[in-house]
Design a protein around this motif. Structure first.
Motif, mmCIF file in Angstrom:
data_model
loop_
_atom_site.group_PDB
_atom_site.id
_atom_site.type_symbol
_atom_site.label_atom_id
_atom_site.label_comp_id
_atom_site.label_asym_id
_atom_site.label_seq_id
_atom_site.Cartn_x
_atom_site.Cartn_y
_atom_site.Cartn_z
ATOM 1 N N GLY A 1 46.806 35.014 31.881
ATOM 2 C CA GLY A 1 45.435 34.835 32.374
ATOM 3 C C GLY A 1 44.879 36.102 32.997
ATOM 4 N N ARG A 2 45.704 36.784 33.780
ATOM 5 C CA ARG A 2 45.261 38.047 34.377
ATOM 6 C C ARG A 2 45.002 39.104 33.307
ATOM 7 N NH1 ARG A 2 48.339 40.537 38.993
ATOM 8 N NH2 ARG A 2 46.567 41.934 38.806
ATOM 9 N N GLN B 1 44.167 38.549 30.211
ATOM 10 C CA GLN B 1 42.964 38.192 29.460
ATOM 11 C C GLN B 1 41.707 38.686 30.176
ATOM 12 O OE1 GLN B 1 43.755 33.861 28.718
ATOM 13 N NE2 GLN B 1 42.871 34.419 26.741
ATOM 14 N N LYS B 2 41.718 38.660 31.497
ATOM 15 C CA LYS B 2 40.562 39.159 32.251
ATOM 16 C C LYS B 2 40.443 40.673 32.117
ATOM 17 C CE LYS B 2 40.458 35.379 35.480
ATOM 18 N NZ LYS B 2 40.868 34.867 36.775
ATOM 19 N N GLN B 3 41.591 41.369 32.108
ATOM 20 C CA GLN B 3 41.581 42.828 31.974
ATOM 21 C C GLN B 3 41.252 43.261 30.555
ATOM 22 O OE1 GLN B 3 45.429 44.226 33.226
ATOM 23 N NE2 GLN B 3 45.083 43.713 35.367
ATOM 24 N N ASP C 1 39.393 41.939 27.880
ATOM 25 C CA ASP C 1 38.414 40.943 27.445
ATOM 26 C C ASP C 1 37.579 41.399 26.253
ATOM 27 O OD1 ASP C 1 36.841 42.872 28.587
ATOM 28 O OD2 ASP C 1 35.883 41.538 30.038
#
Length: 92
Positions: free
Chosen positions: A53-54, A56-58, A60
């Motif tokens: 999840g982390r 995926q945020k980085q 994107d």
């Protein structure tokens, strides 16, 4: 375990893999490595899911590369809007 070492390892596995990986796949790989003292500690599927999840945020897609869910796992891929440019690597 330092969260940074988990993020680094998960990202490296995504970079090296030729197929989508899910949290269970990654946890199995890292736990086997931990058993052989090649990774600092064993991890849970939940630890890996949080790391994904982390990442995926980085990753994107705004940098040209994204971490997307595909085929029951996740894979680093070029941003979709850059497809026409990337296809030029393989002219017909």
């Amino acid at each position: 375990m330092a969260e940074d070492s988990l993020l680094r390892a998960v990202l490296a596995l995504f970079m090296a893999s030729d197929r989508p990986l899910n949290a269970e796949d990654i946890a199995q790989i890292l736990n086997a490595a931990a058993d052989e003292e090649e990774f600092p500690t064993r991890v849970s599927d939940e630890d890996v899911t949080t790391a994904i999840g982390r990442l995926q945020k980085q990753w994107d897609g705004t940098s040209g590369i994204g971490l997307w869910e595909v085929a029951g796992g996740f894979q680093l891929r070029t941003a979709r809007d850059l497809g026409p440019l990337i296809r030029r690597l393989w002219p017909e």
